[in-house]
Design a protein around this motif. Structure first.
Motif, PDB file in Angstrom:
ATOM      1  N   LYS A  70       0.826  -1.200   0.000  1.00  0.00           N
ATOM      2  CA  LYS A  70       0.000   0.000   0.000  1.00  0.00           C
ATOM      3  C   LYS A  70       0.864   1.255   0.000  1.00  0.00           C
ATOM      4  N   ILE A  71       1.912   1.228   0.838  1.00  0.00           N
ATOM      5  CA  ILE A  71       2.787   2.407   0.895  1.00  0.00           C
ATOM      6  C   ILE A  71       3.440   2.620  -0.463  1.00  0.00           C
ATOM      7  N   PHE A 131      -7.156  -1.436  -2.043  1.00  0.00           N
ATOM      8  CA  PHE A 131      -6.552  -0.168  -1.653  1.00  0.00           C
ATOM      9  C   PHE A 131      -6.604   0.739  -2.874  1.00  0.00           C
ATOM     10  N   ALA A 144       2.385   1.660  -3.395  1.00  0.00           N
ATOM     11  CA  ALA A 144       1.395   2.103  -4.373  1.00  0.00           C
ATOM     12  C   ALA A 144       1.113   3.590  -4.206  1.00  0.00           C
ATOM     13  N   GLU A 145       0.981   4.016  -2.952  1.00  0.00           N
ATOM     14  CA  GLU A 145       0.649   5.405  -2.687  1.00  0.00           C
ATOM     15  C   GLU A 145       1.778   6.331  -3.164  1.00  0.00           C
ATOM     16  N   GLN A 146       3.009   5.978  -2.774  1.00  0.00           N
ATOM     17  CA  GLN A 146       4.143   6.823  -3.151  1.00  0.00           C
ATOM     18  C   GLN A 146       4.341   6.828  -4.665  1.00  0.00           C
ATOM     19  N   ALA A 179      -7.867   6.171  -0.260  1.00  0.00           N
ATOM     20  CA  ALA A 179      -7.144   5.329   0.675  1.00  0.00           C
ATOM     21  C   ALA A 179      -5.741   5.873   0.887  1.00  0.00           C
ATOM     22  N   SER A 180      -5.219   5.658   2.089  1.00  0.00           N
ATOM     23  CA  SER A 180      -3.855   6.052   2.371  1.00  0.00           C
ATOM     24  C   SER A 180      -3.333   5.160   3.479  1.00  0.00           C
ATOM     25  N   SER A 181      -2.016   4.925   3.486  1.00  0.00           N
ATOM     26  CA  SER A 181      -1.495   4.143   4.605  1.00  0.00           C
ATOM     27  C   SER A 181      -1.178   5.029   5.791  1.00  0.00           C
ATOM     28  N   ILE A 197      -6.544   4.542  -4.398  1.00  0.00           N
ATOM     29  CA  ILE A 197      -6.115   5.869  -3.998  1.00  0.00           C
ATOM     30  C   ILE A 197      -6.901   6.940  -4.753  1.00  0.00           C
TER      31      ILE A 197
END
Lengths: 352, 438
Positions: free
Chosen positions: A42-43, B375, A45-47, B207-209, B377
């Protein structure tokens, strides 16, 4: 009333025709698999998405086995591109993959995860050896050279240094990848150390069968000594909240976030930490993987970029966000090799 | 009872009167006891509801505010625009966290260049400052070279400290926030630089971690798309099927069989619909996984029986005299249905539909099977894009390790419950307004 109904009917027909046209081209990278690897995926993917707003990544959970199963369903936009796993892919799974046309699979190890044993923060410190857990949880143990049903019901029966607590262990359920590591590194090791493996081999006449029997967990006393947790770590934490003399199995990251509620035990004399896990001193750890479907590279936009970004130093390196969130980083040499594997997309069969 | 107790002429034998009185007493007592049982039952269920609500509200309300820090950010041209020509790549790739950090150091009076101390300070800021400042500059390049007051989010651990879910009494080595950071946080609060502001991010972010930037945006859009799909498909199909079965279909074994099966379908566990959706819509029809269209289709199947049953009941409740009158003055059967029966049955149909929708809105199990536990975003722009749903978001946040997600789980539950209450209220209002009594 009437025109409204006609509009509704038209919309229905439109939706139905939409449903009939198969196989959409896809512009999102799809990832599924291990719930242990999920926070990291998840991290990343987000970054990744923040840096390249033209690509999209969708991450699903569901467990290592489920992820690999989806991954091996076939090639095409309706199948996922990357499977996360908290264990290496099994040969049987690779065969299933190949049978469905997924022949070229790239295996990427991106770090390690530690499994820790923890009890309520107000309790005493525990110093565990794998054999303690085996003696607490095995259905049969050796007493005076004979194989008998496990007589231990309290921790101080196993080691007088332990408190007078009823044995109540909250261990990950069978569908979790963590369970396999727990069985192999704790129960299996304990089985050997206590000499139960030898006794079981003599009884069953086959070492393979005996090794399997070693990994069984007791079911006596209504199963109150060994409790399978099929949910996630918050459930285990809630159980320990409810039973202050219970001991739970957690991931290192979860423990670090809840260090004000949990007291971690040492295993084999080593306290779990990023350092002791990376160096391999702490015995209960496991590598984390993701698998790339090579046939999708170049077809699904962003797949190669995501895979490269994942293993880049700024992501999995010692100062990266994954390490900050509990991942135990690969040693430098290993990380370099992994980067090369991803860059060249070296498939599993082609590895030297 | 009244006869026994109000007889004018007392019976000859006193014993008979005594027996009657005793009987009456006993029956009265039985009645009282039964009432008591009922009241206890209501008290227990109300108590359970009260406990549930107070826990959720107590856990959830802090999530509606979020700690923010007011920084005076100097948009340093040397950092953002070294060439002086405002090249888009430079603006895009500039080190914005550094600008925010410099502003923070000034606020807390940090002069030390010790890396560890600076790291502690940096960790008080949310990672979202990067994007926030970048978007500000990209929207308005004139900001370069100026100093602007900017509200930025604090890291979730600092937020948890301010809200009390990370306790200050915990020894430092067991706490996610160290003593130095607590000192800074207290200073910022005392200076009025850090306050809790309304958390709009909870409703708009994807979504965010990181707990502080995680929001329900994607889930709300996904749920909206799914409800729209259900409304467009389940309502016309359900109402049409119900009217045909109730008004036009011949009564024979075949229609009996259909009726029995619709009732059975209403009782099928929802996870089964998820399996069906996976097999039919994804594996066979080739629709994309995680798409809200697939979720909507699955929920349509699930809601259909509810709507059919409710509609049939509503149609059956329209008195036959209305139909006979319409037919008697020469209306056709379709005219009878559309001009008379359906309008009169509308409140019942609407109530059934809204309750069916509310049930579908809160459904999680079938969505697990079709990949909606994901998840995501970015906002989905069409029902074919990947999305999540409100109850799924509750489930996903409940499994997170960080403290900030615990309150968010409860807050998302509150939002979901809010929608339920509104939908049920609408159903009641519609029924009250349009119901006709005969």
């Amino acid at each position: 009333m009437k025109p409204g109904f006609i509009a509704l009917a038209a919309a229905t027909a439109a939706a139905a025709s939409l449903a009939a046209s198969p196989a959409f081209a896809r512009d999102e990278v799809k990832v599924a698999g291990s719930s242990t690897a999920l926070p990291y995926a998840k991290i990343v993917a987000e970054q990744f998405q923040k840096g390249n707003s033209k690509f999209k990544v969708i991450v699903e959970s569901g467990g290592s086995g489920a992820g690999i199963n989806q991954f091996c369903k076939g090639v095409g936009p309706e199948f996922i591109d990357i499977a996360n796993s908290s264990r290496p892919i099994k040969p049987s799974e690779l065969e299933a993959c190949a049978a469905a046309g997924v022949k070229d699979v790239v295996e990427v190890k991106f770090g390690y995860d530690g499994i820790v044993f923890a009890s309520d923060v107000k309790g005493p410190d525990f110093k565990f050896e794998p054999k303690d857990w085996f003696l607490a949880l095995a259905p049969e143990v050796v007493v005076d050279g004979k194989l008998v049903a496990n007589p231990n019901t309290k921790w101080n029966q196993i080691n007088p240094a332990f408190p007078d607590w009823e044995i109540a262990a909250y261990i990950p359920g069978e569908k979790h990848g963590t369970r396999e590591v727990f069985e192999e590194k704790v129960l299996g090791a304990g089985c050997k150390a206590t000499g139960t493996l030898a006794a079981l081999t003599a009884k069953l006449g086959d070492e393979k069968k005996a090794e399997k029997a070693c990994l069984q967990v007791r079911k006596d006393d209504g199963g109150k000594h060994a409790v399978d947790i099929d949910g996630d770590y918050p459930e285990t934490l809630a159980r320990i909240d409810g039973n202050k003399t219970g001991i739970g199995v957690f991931g290192l990251f979860f423990f670090e976030n809840n260090a004000d509620k949990l007291r971690v035990a040492t295993m084999g004399g080593i306290k779990p930490s990023q350092e002791t896990i990376a160096s391999g001193k702490y015995p209960v750890s496991r590598p984390l993987f993701y698998y790339i479907k090579k046939a999708h590279v170049g077809v699904i936009p962003g797949l190669k970029e995501y895979a490269n970004f994942f293993v880049s130093d700024k992501v999995i390196g010692a100062d990266g966000p994954l390490v900050e969130n509990g991942l135990v980083p690969l040693p430098d040499a290993e990380a370099k090799a992994v980067r090369e594997t991803v860059d060249k997309l070296t498939t599993m069969g082609a590895k030297s | 009872m009244t006869i026994a107790s109000t007889s004018f002429n007392p019976p000859a034998s006193a014993t008979r009167a005594d027996v009657a009185a005793a009987l009456a007493r006993r029956r009265k007592f039985a009645e009282w006891r039964f009432k008591a049982y009922g009241m206890v039952a209501i008290a227990i269920s109300l108590g359970a509801l009260a406990i549930l609500f107070t826990t959720i509200v107590r856990n959830g309300y802090p999530a509606f505010v979020q700690s923010s820090i007011k920084l005076d950010v100097f948009f340093d041209p040397a950092e953002i625009d070294p060439s002086g020509t405002q090249k888009p790549e430079d603006i895009r790739n500039a080190n914005y966290p550094k600008l925010a950090q410099a502003a923070l150091y000034k606020l807390i009076g940090l002069e030390s260049s010790d890396r560890k101390v600076r790291r502690d300070a940096n960790q008080m800021l949310s990672q979202s400052v990067d994007i926030q400042l970048r978007d500000m500059v990209m929207k308005n390049p004139a900001l370069i070279g100026t100093t602007q007051p900017v509200w930025v989010l604090a890291r979730d651990e600092i937020d948890a400290l301010l809200k009390g879910s990370i306790s200050r009494d915990t020894p430092e080595d067991r706490r996610k926030v160290n003593d130095r950071q607590i000192g800074w946080a207290d200073k910022l609060v005392a200076d009025g630089r850090m306050v809790k502001r309304f958390n709009t991010g909870l409703f708009v972010n994807g979504a965010s971690s990181d707990a502080e930037t995680a929001g329900l945006g994607v889930a709300l859009i996904g749920s909206f798309f799914m409800m729209a799909t259900v409304l467009l498909l389940a309502v016309p199909l359900g109402v049409a099927a119900a009217i045909y079965l109730q008004e036009l279909a011949p009564k024979n074994r075949f229609t009996d069989l259909i009726e029995v099966n619709i009732n059975n379908l209403a009782a099928v566990p929802s996870i089964v619909f998820g399996l069906l959706g996976l097999a039919v819509f994804i594996n066979f029809a080739g629709l994309p996984r995680s798409a809200s269209l697939v979720g909507g289709l699955v929920l349509t199947l699930m809601t259909l029986p509810t709507i059919i049953i409710a509609t049939r009941a509503a149609v059956a409740a329209v008195p036959p005299s209305i139909r006979e009158a319409a037919l008697g003055v020469g209306a056709s059967r379709v005219q009878t249905i559309f001009h008379h029966v359906l309008p009169l049955a509308m409140p019942g149909i609407l109530t059934g539909t809204i309750i069916g929708l509310a049930k579908a809105l809160g459904e999680t199990a079938p969505l697990l099977m079709i990949g909606m536990v994901a998840f995501v975003i970015d906002y989905p722009t069409s029902p074919l894009d990947s999305a999540t749903a409100l109850p799924v978001q509750v489930y996903m946040w409940a499994t997170e390790a960080e403290r900030g997600f615990i309150e968010r789980t409860a807050a998302a539950t509150l939002v979901l419950l809010g929608f339920m209450v509104v939908m049920n209220a609408v159903a009641i209002v519609l029924r009250q307004r349009f119901m006709r009594k005969w």
